[in-house]
Design a protein around this motif. Structure first.
Motif, PDB file in Angstrom:
ATOM      1  N   ALA A   1       6.810   1.213  -9.419  1.00 36.01           N
ATOM      2  CA  ALA A   1       6.163   2.258  -8.621  1.00 36.01           C
ATOM      3  C   ALA A   1       6.947   3.565  -8.696  1.00 36.01           C
ATOM      4  N   GLU A   2       8.282   3.470  -8.699  1.00 34.90           N
ATOM      5  CA  GLU A   2       9.115   4.677  -8.794  1.00 34.90           C
ATOM      6  C   GLU A   2       8.888   5.388 -10.118  1.00 34.90           C
ATOM      7  N   ILE A   3       8.843   4.627 -11.212  1.00 35.00           N
ATOM      8  CA  ILE A   3       8.652   5.246 -12.530  1.00 35.00           C
ATOM      9  C   ILE A   3       7.253   5.836 -12.641  1.00 35.00           C
ATOM     10  N   GLN A   4       6.248   5.137 -12.109  1.00 32.31           N
ATOM     11  CA  GLN A   4       4.896   5.693 -12.123  1.00 32.31           C
ATOM     12  C   GLN A   4       4.845   6.992 -11.319  1.00 32.31           C
ATOM     13  N   ARG A   5       5.522   7.011 -10.182  1.00 26.32           N
ATOM     14  CA  ARG A   5       5.545   8.225  -9.355  1.00 26.32           C
ATOM     15  C   ARG A   5       6.234   9.377 -10.104  1.00 26.32           C
ATOM     16  N   LEU A   6       7.327   9.062 -10.806  1.00 24.46           N
ATOM     17  CA  LEU A   6       8.031  10.090 -11.579  1.00 24.46           C
ATOM     18  C   LEU A   6       7.158  10.642 -12.696  1.00 24.46           C
ATOM     19  N   MET A   7       6.396   9.763 -13.363  1.00 26.53           N
ATOM     20  CA  MET A   7       5.486  10.225 -14.411  1.00 26.53           C
ATOM     21  C   MET A   7       4.498  11.243 -13.858  1.00 26.53           C
ATOM     22  N   LEU A   8       3.918  10.916 -12.713  1.00 28.34           N
ATOM     23  CA  LEU A   8       2.904  11.796 -12.135  1.00 28.34           C
ATOM     24  C   LEU A   8       3.522  13.096 -11.620  1.00 28.34           C
ATOM     25  N   GLU A   9       4.752  13.023 -11.135  1.00 28.30           N
ATOM     26  CA  GLU A   9       5.434  14.249 -10.709  1.00 28.30           C
ATOM     27  C   GLU A   9       5.710  15.156 -11.905  1.00 28.30           C
TER      28      GLU A   9
ATOM     29  N   ARG B   1      -4.512   3.022 -12.875  1.00 23.55           N
ATOM     30  CA  ARG B   1      -4.012   3.674 -11.667  1.00 23.55           C
ATOM     31  C   ARG B   1      -3.489   5.084 -11.952  1.00 23.55           C
ATOM     32  N   CYS B   2      -2.898   5.282 -13.124  1.00 22.25           N
ATOM     33  CA  CYS B   2      -2.174   6.527 -13.388  1.00 22.25           C
ATOM     34  C   CYS B   2      -2.885   7.499 -14.332  1.00 22.25           C
ATOM     35  N   SER B   3      -3.742   7.016 -15.219  1.00 18.26           N
ATOM     36  CA  SER B   3      -4.219   7.835 -16.340  1.00 18.26           C
ATOM     37  C   SER B   3      -5.412   8.713 -15.992  1.00 18.26           C
ATOM     38  N   ASN B   4      -5.419   9.917 -16.567  1.00 16.00           N
ATOM     39  CA  ASN B   4      -6.601  10.779 -16.510  1.00 16.00           C
ATOM     40  C   ASN B   4      -7.632  10.307 -17.536  1.00 16.00           C
ATOM     41  N   ARG B   5      -7.160  10.074 -18.757  1.00 15.41           N
ATOM     42  CA  ARG B   5      -7.998   9.502 -19.815  1.00 15.41           C
ATOM     43  C   ARG B   5      -7.254   8.313 -20.428  1.00 15.41           C
TER      44      ARG B   5
ATOM     45  N   ASP C   1       0.830  -1.211   0.000  1.00 15.35           N
ATOM     46  CA  ASP C   1       0.000   0.000   0.000  1.00 15.35           C
ATOM     47  C   ASP C   1       0.859   1.254   0.000  1.00 15.35           C
ATOM     48  N   VAL C   2       2.008   1.197   0.667  1.00 15.94           N
ATOM     49  CA  VAL C   2       2.935   2.335   0.689  1.00 15.94           C
ATOM     50  C   VAL C   2       3.583   2.506  -0.675  1.00 15.94           C
ATOM     51  N   ILE C   3       3.938   1.377  -1.311  1.00 16.79           N
ATOM     52  CA  ILE C   3       4.619   1.423  -2.615  1.00 16.79           C
ATOM     53  C   ILE C   3       3.744   2.115  -3.653  1.00 16.79           C
ATOM     54  N   PHE C   4       2.456   1.744  -3.695  1.00 19.76           N
ATOM     55  CA  PHE C   4       1.582   2.261  -4.741  1.00 19.76           C
ATOM     56  C   PHE C   4       0.629   3.335  -4.219  1.00 19.76           C
ATOM     57  N   ASN C   5       1.086   4.115  -3.263  1.00 19.31           N
ATOM     58  CA  ASN C   5       0.298   5.235  -2.769  1.00 19.31           C
ATOM     59  C   ASN C   5       0.465   6.419  -3.720  1.00 19.31           C
ATOM     60  N   LEU C   6      -0.160   6.289  -4.905  1.00 19.90           N
ATOM     61  CA  LEU C   6      -0.003   7.287  -5.961  1.00 19.90           C
ATOM     62  C   LEU C   6      -1.290   8.086  -6.123  1.00 19.90           C
ATOM     63  N   LYS C   7      -1.141   9.348  -6.488  1.00 21.85           N
ATOM     64  CA  LYS C   7      -2.294  10.204  -6.707  1.00 21.85           C
ATOM     65  C   LYS C   7      -2.295  10.667  -8.156  1.00 21.85           C
ATOM     66  N   ARG C   8      -3.394  10.403  -8.848  1.00 26.69           N
ATOM     67  CA  ARG C   8      -3.524  10.760 -10.264  1.00 26.69           C
ATOM     68  C   ARG C   8      -3.371  12.274 -10.450  1.00 26.69           C
ATOM     69  N   ALA C   9      -2.758  12.682 -11.568  1.00 24.59           N
ATOM     70  CA  ALA C   9      -2.550  14.107 -11.845  1.00 24.59           C
ATOM     71  C   ALA C   9      -3.880  14.846 -11.903  1.00 24.59           C
TER      72      ALA C   9
END
Length: 498
Positions: free
Chosen positions: A434-442, A462-466, A242-250
């Motif tokens: 998870a790191e690369i996904q986090r970098l994308m969103l940043e 998990r990551c996409s707006n559309r 849960d900590v690893i994939f605690n990502l927030k969509r842009a």
């Protein structure tokens, strides 16, 4: 069940890095044993030690109870240890049969006995339920059949141990099942198989036991039913999932301006007609099966494939992309699907790899000083957490996840407006994903527009707006990433429309 292989107290140290620290590993005859861990955990180092590529500093290796010290991969093969790598290392210009028997061809009357070679090769491939023409060049066949050719070679030399290093990363679902059937068949014949993969479902589908490494240390060896997937990931990365994939969509407002629009673009050889748009700071996902046209669309947006009709606008200004250099000039970046073939240049240093896009945009008549390059490279090495003693290390010596970060650093250093990522998380461990996904969103948060292509629907959602959904080289639907499920996307792909 008897151990065919035992590795006891294996330690290997490279300059500045303790790659393996007192690691034990055992393999039973007639078992499939998964070797797991993040990129840089020590999996490849352990395998290279077993196959004679790396020399151990301490420890012992036993094969069938007898101590061995493989001196090189050829010596390991002679001992009965054969490896099938992620990138098939055979000769594509030779036939399937020639690849199986290369270096040990049956002879007759002073010449090669081609009839026996082709007959035995056909018999071997038929054992894998493959009825193919073994006289055709290896390059004629799919990656799956090329890997089966490597396995057939191992079977014919009567290998005791078969090492499969990320064998499924380029296979479709049917090809994966074919490989698994072959693995189970070989297991039933008493062969010991070491299986290295980052796909958790595949580990549980085919493995008997698993050994987990982290940062060069042995975490433990477990029967496959002893750990849940959640527990497995936690042990691999040392953190809760849960900590690893605690990502927030842009966050992208409805009235945000468009960064890039492609309207009815296409050409005769790839995509005939597709329209896509992406807003500033938005992450646009591309979903679809292999061959659906996702990569071909990305290549048109980067100038790899020239468009014959339609138009592309960047910040409301029409642009013409005749080649990738034009895209770089307009600050459009592209991380390709095949990082080894099209992305990383293994013989160049990390610094040199990172500088390629920046220097290309600035022009080679305006070279940056060596110190400027070192400063910029070190900035992104630190930012992306690239595991290396310094920026002068050859990029080809890095793990897959770290190579992917180097390619990402190359484009981040070029300060893109649009970043296209084609399967950036394929073949890397769950922590690096998870790191690369986090970098994308940043990057989205800083105003970069990101186009994200992935075969893994969970990370797309998990990551996409559309999400643009493609089938048969055409766009069939576009859905809201926050309000769809994997089943929704699969249904659209199956039916060909929303």
């Amino acid at each position: 069940m008897q151990n065919v292989l035992e590795m006891k107290g294996i330690s290997i140290e490279f300059p500045g890095v303790k790659a393996l620290d007192n690691v034990d590993f055992s393999l039973r005859a007639g078992e499939i044993h998964s070797l797991l861990g993040e990129n840089g955990a020590g999996k490849s180092t352990l395998i290279k030690c077993l196959t004679g590529v790396n020399r151990k500093d301490s420890g012992k290796i036993f094969l069938d109870g007898h101590e061995i010290n493989p001196t090189d991969p050829g010596n390991a093969i002679d001992l009965g240890i054969s490896t099938v790598f992620q990138e098939v290392n055979l000769c594509p210009n030779l036939s399937v049969a020639e690849n199986i028997f290369a270096g040990r061809q049956p002879m007759k009357h002073g010449g090669i006995n081609w009839r026996e070679i082709n007959s035995r090769a056909s018999e071997l491939m038929s054992r894998f339920h493959l009825d193919i023409d073994v006289t055709r060049p290896l390059s004629y066949y799919s990656t799956a059949i090329q890997q089966m050719t490597s396995i057939a070679r191992a079977v014919d030399i009567q290998a005791k141990i078969l090492i499969l290093d990320e064998p499924t990363s380029s296979l479709d679902e049917n090809e994966v099942q074919l490989l698994f059937d072959v693995m189970r068949d070989l297991r039933s014949q008493g062969m010991g198989i070491i299986f290295i993969t980052h796909f958790l479902d595949q580990i549980y589908a085919v493995s008997d036991r698993m050994t987990i490494l982290r940062n060069g240390h042995l975490i433990g060896t477990y029967n496959i039913d002893e750990l849940t997937k959640f527990e497995l990931v936690t042990k691999m990365v040392g953190k809760d999932m849960d900590v690893i994939f605690n990502l927030k969509r842009a966050e992208v407002a409805d009235d945000s301006e468009f960064m890039l629009k492609a309207e009815h673009i296409g050409n005769a050889s790839t995509i005939n007609d597709i329209s896509v748009s992406i807003k500033k700071g938005e992450l646009l996902g591309f979903a679809g099966l292999l061959g659906s046209g996702r990569t071909e669309t990305a290549q048109m947006l980067f100038g790899v494939n020239r468009i014959s009709h339609g138009n592309i606008t960047l910040e409301d200004h029409e642009i013409i992309l005749k080649q990738p250099f034009d895209a770089i000039k307009f600050r459009i970046a592209f991380c390709p699907e095949d990082r080894k073939r099209d992305g990383i240049i293994g013989d160049l240093s990390i610094r040199e790899n990172i500088m390629l896009a920046v220097q290309s945009r600035e022009g080679f008549m305006k070279p940056m000083s060596h110190q400027e390059q070192v400063t910029l490279a070190n900035k992104y090495i630190k930012l992306l957490g690239i595991a290396t003693p310094d920026c002068e290390k050859k990029a080809g010596e890095l793990s897959g996840g770290n190579q992917q970060k180097v390619i990402l650093a190359r484009w981040m250093a070029a300060e893109p407006k649009v970043l296209i990522l084609d399967e950036p998380t394929r073949g890397i461990d769950i922590g690096a994903k998870a790191e690369i996904q986090r970098l994308m969103l940043e990057m989205c948060g800083s105003g970069v527009s990101v186009i994200f292509i992935s075969s893994e629907l969970d990370e797309i959602i998990r990551c996409s707006n559309r999400i643009v959904i493609m089938r048969d080289r055409a766009k069939v639907a576009e859905v809201d990433g926050a309000n769809c499920t994997q089943n929704d996307i699969l249904k659209i792909i199956a039916e060909g429309a929303a």
